[in-house]
Design an enzyme around this catalytic site. Structure first.
Site, PDB file in Angstrom:
ATOM      1  CG  ASN A   9      -1.608   1.453   1.273  1.00  0.00           C
ATOM      2  OD1 ASN A   9      -1.883   2.064   0.417  1.00  0.00           O
ATOM      3  ND2 ASN A   9      -2.183   1.483   2.496  1.00  0.00           N
ATOM      4  CE  LYS A  11      -0.071   3.339   4.528  1.00  0.00           C
ATOM      5  NZ  LYS A  11       0.243   3.603   6.063  1.00  0.00           N
ATOM      6  CG  HIS A  95      -5.720   2.233   5.263  1.00  0.00           C
ATOM      7  ND1 HIS A  95      -5.167   3.343   5.976  1.00  0.00           N
ATOM      8  CD2 HIS A  95      -4.616   1.471   5.205  1.00  0.00           C
ATOM      9  CE1 HIS A  95      -3.973   3.030   6.424  1.00  0.00           C
ATOM     10  NE2 HIS A  95      -3.644   1.687   5.816  1.00  0.00           N
ATOM     11  CD  GLU A  97      -2.824   5.792   6.498  1.00  0.00           C
ATOM     12  OE1 GLU A  97      -2.680   5.799   5.393  1.00  0.00           O
ATOM     13  OE2 GLU A  97      -1.780   5.294   7.268  1.00  0.00           O
ATOM     14  CD  GLU A 167      -3.321  -2.104   7.366  1.00  0.00           C
ATOM     15  OE1 GLU A 167      -2.382  -2.437   7.123  1.00  0.00           O
ATOM     16  OE2 GLU A 167      -4.245  -1.053   7.045  1.00  0.00           O
ATOM     17  N   GLY A 173       2.812   2.460  10.774  1.00  0.00           N
ATOM     18  CA  GLY A 173       3.676   3.396  10.594  1.00  0.00           C
ATOM     19  C   GLY A 173       4.402   3.941  11.729  1.00  0.00           C
ATOM     20  CB  SER A 213       5.212  -1.763  11.822  1.00  0.00           C
ATOM     21  OG  SER A 213       4.795  -0.372  12.311  1.00  0.00           O
ATOM     22  N   GLY A 234       2.947  -0.952   4.200  1.00  0.00           N
ATOM     23  CA  GLY A 234       2.990   0.418   3.774  1.00  0.00           C
ATOM     24  C   GLY A 234       4.451   0.850   3.566  1.00  0.00           C
ATOM     25  N   GLY A 235       4.994   1.530   4.602  1.00  0.00           N
ATOM     26  CA  GLY A 235       6.494   1.890   4.555  1.00  0.00           C
ATOM     27  C   GLY A 235       7.569   0.926   3.902  1.00  0.00           C
TER      28      GLY A 235
HETATM   29  P1  PGA Z   1       2.841   0.380   7.591  1.00  0.00           P
HETATM   30  O1  PGA Z   1       1.557   0.723   7.019  1.00  0.00           O
HETATM   31  O2  PGA Z   1       3.436  -0.829   7.175  1.00  0.00           O
HETATM   32  O3  PGA Z   1       3.817   1.404   7.170  1.00  0.00           O
HETATM   33  O4  PGA Z   1       2.636   0.390   9.083  1.00  0.00           O
HETATM   34  C1  PGA Z   1       0.431  -0.382   6.857  1.00  0.00           C
HETATM   35  C2  PGA Z   1      -0.729   0.187   6.221  1.00  0.00           C
HETATM   36  O5  PGA Z   1      -1.121   1.107   6.680  1.00  0.00           O
HETATM   37  O6  PGA Z   1      -1.270  -0.595   5.441  1.00  0.00           O
END
Ligand code: PGA
Length: 251
Positions: A9, A11, A95, A97, A167, A173, A213, A234-235
């Protein structure tokens, strides 16, 4: 047999040029890897160019959101028809966010999930609790409520194809991952709930990812849990090396 799905993802990261360069590299890196499904979810404007790069590869393409109408006066929105036309296979829905910054609700996620299936897109429905909810012992209730609402009225055949991503919001993050056991506990609960709603055969086919994470170093432990079928990343999905580390650890 559920094949693990490792989804990146991105973002609001990567321009079109960066997305194309990443996927050109990823295509080479993934060649020959089997037993795991790999998915990238770029920003809307990069979807069509990335689809061209990924042509003739097994890497799947997904969007990070969509609207539930096919077309019309909905300024700034993207429809399932548009996503399908350019070759999207998956769409991430709900999600945290989107829920936090853009007012997404369980009801909206449910509408979107139904429409996604109508158009041949597979939804990845995100659920998860806030830190205060976890600390107050409300995790199971919160997550069960989100799952119930999001899956309401879906057909059994749809639920078999569906992906759910658990999640925990406090893990996104932040560098803090849920322990393997805590992630398994909630994901096991989600699978039981899906079985209660749609029967155990359907629930055995639904893939349930962990997200928050995820890194190459913590992937294998999470994936060794009986109910965890991949990761929403994500990251660590933004660099080919770390993303591939996760893909390889998930096999
Ligand atoms: P992250 O994000 O791996 O950076 O924690 C995961 C996500 O929001 O899907």
């Amino acid at each position: 047999m559920r094949i693990p799905l490792i989804a990146g993802n991105w973002k609001m990261h990567k321009t079109v040029a960066e997305a194309e360069a990443f996927c050109t590299q990823l295509k080479e890196a993934v060649a020959g890897v089997s037993g795991v499904e790999v998915l990238v979810c770029p920003a809307f404007i990069a979807l069509a160019p990335v689809a061209k790069v990924l042509k003739d590869s097994d890497i799947k393409l997904g969007a990070q959101n969509m609207y539930w109408e096919e077309k019309g006066a909905f300024t700034g929105e993207i429809s399932p028809v548009m996503l399908k036309e350019i070759g999207c296979h998956y769409v991430i829905l709900g999600h945290s966010e989107r829920r936090q910054f853009f007012g997404e609700t369980d009801d909206g996620v449910n509408k979107k999930a139904k429409v996604a299936f109508e158009h041949g897109l597979v939804p990845i429905i995100c659920v998860g609790e806030h830190l205060e909810q976890r600390e107050a012992g409300e995790t199971n209730n919160v997550v069960a409520g989100q799952v119930r609402a999001a899956l309401e009225g879906l057909a059994q055949e749809q639920v078999q194809k569906l992906v759910i991503a658990y999640e925990p919001i406090w893990a996104i993050g932040t560098g803090k991952t849920a322990s393997d056991e805590d992630a398994q506990e909630v994901i096991g609960l989600i699978r039981n709930l899906v079985a209660e709603m749609f029967g155990s055969d359907a629930a055995q086919m639904t893939r349930i990812q962990y997200g928050g994470s995820v890194k190459p170093g913590n992937t294998a432990g999470l994936m060794a849990q009986p109910d965890i079928d991949g990761a929403l990343v994500g990251g660590a999905s933004l660099e080919v090396e770390s993303f591939m580390g996760i893909v390889k650890a998930a096999k």
